[in-house]
Design an enzyme around this catalytic site. Structure first.
Site, mmCIF file in Angstrom:
data_model
loop_
_atom_site.group_PDB
_atom_site.id
_atom_site.type_symbol
_atom_site.label_atom_id
_atom_site.label_comp_id
_atom_site.label_asym_id
_atom_site.label_seq_id
_atom_site.Cartn_x
_atom_site.Cartn_y
_atom_site.Cartn_z
ATOM 1 N N LYS A 173 9.070 2.839 10.332
ATOM 2 C CA LYS A 173 8.337 2.559 9.517
ATOM 3 C C LYS A 173 9.356 2.773 8.356
ATOM 4 O O LYS A 173 9.508 3.701 7.688
ATOM 5 C CB LYS A 173 6.939 2.437 9.553
ATOM 6 C CG LYS A 173 7.045 2.733 10.720
ATOM 7 C CD LYS A 173 6.640 0.706 10.795
ATOM 8 C CE LYS A 173 5.967 0.436 12.502
ATOM 9 N NZ LYS A 173 5.894 -0.497 13.050
ATOM 10 N N GLY A 174 9.034 1.962 6.782
ATOM 11 C CA GLY A 174 9.403 2.183 5.207
ATOM 12 C C GLY A 174 11.038 2.538 5.392
ATOM 13 O O GLY A 174 11.170 3.181 5.021
ATOM 14 N N ARG A 175 11.770 1.648 6.221
ATOM 15 C CA ARG A 175 12.947 1.652 5.981
ATOM 16 C C ARG A 175 13.556 1.037 4.576
ATOM 17 O O ARG A 175 12.812 0.670 3.626
ATOM 18 C CB ARG A 175 13.873 1.064 7.242
ATOM 19 C CG ARG A 175 13.758 0.975 8.448
ATOM 20 C CD ARG A 175 14.103 -0.283 9.680
ATOM 21 N NE ARG A 175 14.201 0.215 10.889
ATOM 22 C CZ ARG A 175 13.744 -0.423 11.720
ATOM 23 N NH1 ARG A 175 12.312 -1.482 11.244
ATOM 24 N NH2 ARG A 175 13.439 -0.005 12.871
ATOM 25 N N THR A 176 15.300 1.273 4.089
ATOM 26 C CA THR A 176 15.477 1.102 3.430
ATOM 27 C C THR A 176 16.204 -0.317 3.339
ATOM 28 O O THR A 176 17.200 -0.591 4.638
ATOM 29 C CB THR A 176 16.691 1.884 2.753
ATOM 30 O OG1 THR A 176 16.586 3.362 2.461
ATOM 31 C CG2 THR A 176 17.315 1.708 1.494
ATOM 32 N N ARG A 231 1.581 -10.000 3.557
ATOM 33 C CA ARG A 231 2.753 -9.078 2.706
ATOM 34 C C ARG A 231 3.940 -10.051 2.453
ATOM 35 O O ARG A 231 3.752 -10.992 2.621
ATOM 36 C CB ARG A 231 3.864 -7.753 3.198
ATOM 37 C CG ARG A 231 4.673 -7.356 2.852
ATOM 38 C CD ARG A 231 5.789 -6.575 3.492
ATOM 39 N NE ARG A 231 6.794 -5.146 2.865
ATOM 40 C CZ ARG A 231 7.660 -4.444 3.391
ATOM 41 N NH1 ARG A 231 7.358 -4.792 5.326
ATOM 42 N NH2 ARG A 231 8.667 -4.156 3.072
ATOM 43 N N THR A 274 0.922 -3.283 9.673
ATOM 44 C CA THR A 274 0.233 -3.057 11.031
ATOM 45 C C THR A 274 0.439 -1.964 11.742
ATOM 46 O O THR A 274 -1.086 -1.376 11.618
ATOM 47 C CB THR A 274 0.725 -4.235 11.991
ATOM 48 O OG1 THR A 274 1.759 -3.748 12.600
ATOM 49 C CG2 THR A 274 0.248 -5.609 11.661
ATOM 50 N N LYS A 321 5.630 -6.627 10.696
ATOM 51 C CA LYS A 321 5.638 -6.348 9.436
ATOM 52 C C LYS A 321 4.970 -6.010 7.936
ATOM 53 O O LYS A 321 5.689 -5.878 6.416
ATOM 54 C CB LYS A 321 7.306 -6.887 8.739
ATOM 55 C CG LYS A 321 8.733 -6.456 9.811
ATOM 56 C CD LYS A 321 8.739 -5.374 11.157
ATOM 57 C CE LYS A 321 8.952 -4.697 9.941
ATOM 58 N NZ LYS A 321 9.275 -3.098 10.913
HETATM 59 P P1 A3P Z 1 9.379 -1.514 5.578
HETATM 60 O O1 A3P Z 1 10.205 -0.464 6.871
HETATM 61 O O2 A3P Z 1 10.448 -2.845 5.691
HETATM 62 O O3 A3P Z 1 9.151 -0.805 4.772
HETATM 63 P P2 A3P Z 1 4.236 -3.254 10.529
HETATM 64 O O4 A3P Z 1 3.643 -1.823 11.100
HETATM 65 O O5 A3P Z 1 3.691 -4.400 10.158
HETATM 66 O O6 A3P Z 1 6.019 -3.186 11.212
HETATM 67 O O7 A3P Z 1 5.443 -2.866 8.765
HETATM 68 C C1 A3P Z 1 6.496 -1.995 8.863
HETATM 69 C C2 A3P Z 1 6.010 -1.990 7.107
HETATM 70 O O8 A3P Z 1 4.548 -0.860 6.937
HETATM 71 C C3 A3P Z 1 7.120 -0.941 6.617
HETATM 72 O O9 A3P Z 1 7.863 -1.782 6.599
HETATM 73 C C4 A3P Z 1 6.389 -0.084 5.390
HETATM 74 O O10 A3P Z 1 6.830 -1.456 3.867
HETATM 75 C C5 A3P Z 1 5.070 -0.385 5.560
HETATM 76 N N1 A3P Z 1 3.887 0.222 5.268
HETATM 77 C C6 A3P Z 1 2.661 0.268 4.730
HETATM 78 N N2 A3P Z 1 2.430 1.404 5.007
HETATM 79 C C7 A3P Z 1 3.004 2.054 5.085
HETATM 80 C C8 A3P Z 1 2.930 3.967 4.995
HETATM 81 N N3 A3P Z 1 2.155 4.084 4.554
HETATM 82 N N4 A3P Z 1 4.377 4.101 5.713
HETATM 83 C C9 A3P Z 1 4.654 3.915 6.035
HETATM 84 N N5 A3P Z 1 5.345 2.452 6.458
HETATM 85 C C10 A3P Z 1 4.524 1.858 5.768
#
Ligand code: A3P
Length: 390
Positions: free
Chosen positions: A353-356, A228, A150, A147
């Site tokens: 990715k980018g959940r609320t 993070r 990556t 998270k």
């Molecule tokens: P959230 O979903 O909590 O916002 P990983 O890929 O390691 O699982 O990390 C997921 C996180 O990547 C997401 O967490 C989000 O905040 C972050 N992130 C960073 N850059 C992003 C992007 N360009 N688009 C979407 N998520 C991104």
């Protein structure tokens, strides 16, 4: 004798010498059919060839493959620098995630949900042409953190022409080590001279055995960790679990061993992964700090080109990925690629990715901030980088 054998004058232009008889010319329909068949064979060959490289690391196959355990596994196979398979003098023990607790170790290190941005190769055609290269063990690995951002980092890096990466998470050094390095290398995409092979598996950062195992593969492996704010990371981790199991207890109740005493449950994986300084200590027993790069998950969002600049320098790559490659997508609320690898279309990461995040009690957040502060400070000292979380 020639006459006897051939029974035809046309086969003999020199008396006493037998010449081969030319076959009768095929009728036009048969010729066309033969041509069509040949084209079909070539097309089938191209398709199967490209599939062989792109399907090897397909998520489904990986999941099936990761099911076997060391107890039933054959001795691990490794390979010599020249590619000859060797037998390693050990039998792999199952890796020990440092994240046991409320969430099972398996759950804590669970494979990332598959999203469309994680293909194993850009397209069948490009993987066909890259078929001329060879599969190499990765020279650089994104080892964490879950998270942290990556997937975004890997997808952005794949835009670079000198980076080739496996899309799915191989989980080799934590779950499939018994399968051997030959198996691992076979998951990798083919590369040409000068190209870097990469993979990402964020659970490596919290796996006890991973540093020694990666070092045994190559002491020169470059390691990248996207970190993070551990409090936000824990909430993000919880949000991911909640999306799969909506009936789990609240974040607040899972945070404490006992809410009234206020003792934090450090055995909960969502909390434990964020104690970065502790995990880093294990890595520093096997790798010099200079061989590790710490990417700020926050800056990867606010200034992706800046972070990608640092990563390209670290990997010894020409700075090709710049701010021209990104745009901020207001709907997504994140930076996205103007053109994804192997495509000319804009590309944002998927909806996983980018959940609320759910609203968390402010007092609990403060309590967690206080808990992480000393570990964060230690981490800043160890890495020589203040990430600004405090
Ligand atoms: P959230 O979903 O909590 O916002 P990983 O890929 O390691 O699982 O990390 C997921 C996180 O990547 C997401 O967490 C989000 O905040 C972050 N992130 C960073 N850059 C992003 C992007 N360009 N688009 C979407 N998520 C991104």
């Amino acid at each position: 004798m020639g006459q006897l054998l051939s029974g035809s004058r046309s086969c003999l232009d020199v008396p006493g010498r037998l010449l081969p008889q030319p076959p009768p010319p095929p009728p036009p329909v048969r010729r066309k059919l033969a041509l069509l068949f040949a084209m079909l064979c070539i097309w089938l060959y191209m398709f199967l060839y490209s599939c062989a490289s792109s399907c090897a690391a397909a998520p489904g196959l990986l999941l099936l493959g990761s099911g076997s355990r060391a107890a039933h596994a054959p001795p691990a196979l490794a390979s010599a620098p020249d590619g000859t398979p060797l037998r390693l003098p050990f039998q792999a023990a199952p890796a020990t995630p440092l994240t046991a607790g409320k969430e099972t170790a398996e759950g804590a290190a669970s494979q990332e949900e598959q999203s469309p941005e994680a293909p194993d190769s850009p397209s069948p055609i490009s993987s066909f042409f890259s078929g001329s290269g060879s599969k190499q063990l990765p020279q650089a690995i994104i080892i964490g953190v879950k998270k942290g951002g990556t997937r975004a980092l890997l997808e952005f890096l794949r835009v670079h022409p000198d980076v080739r990466a496996v899309g799915a998470e191989p989980h080799f050094f934590d779950r499939s080590y018994d399968k051997g390095l030959a198996w691992y290398r076979d998951l990798m995409p083919r590369t040409l001279d000068g190209q870097i092979t990469m993979e990402k598996t964020p659970s490596y950062f919290v796996t006890r055995e991973a540093p020694a195992r990666i070092s045994a593969m190559s002491k020169d492996t470059k390691l990248i960790v996207v970190v993070r704010d551990p409090v936000t990371r824990a909430i993000s981790d919880y949000t991911q679990t909640l999306s799969k199991r909506p009936d789990i207890p609240t974040f607040e109740s899972l945070t404490f061993k006992n809410r009234t005493t206020g003792v934090i449950d450090t055995s909960w994986s969502a909390i434990q992964i964020g104690i970065y300084a502790k995990h880093l200590e294990h890595w520093l027993r096997h790798f010099p700090i200079g061989q590790m790069l710490f990417v700020s998950g926050e800056r990867l969002i606010s200034d992706p080109a800046g972070e990608l600049g640092r990563v390209q320098d670290f990997l010894g790559l020409k700075r090709i990925i710049t701010d021209k490659h990104f745009y901020f997508n207001k709907t997504k609320g994140f930076p996205c690629l103007k053109k994804a690898e192997g495509s000319s279309k804009p590309h944002c990461l998927g909806k996983t990715k980018g959940r609320t995040h759910p609203e968390i009690d402010r007092e609990v957040v403060q309590r967690l901030r206080a808990f992480y502060r000393p570990f964060n400070l230690k981490f800043y000292q160890m890495t020589g980088h203040d990430f600004g979380w405090d």
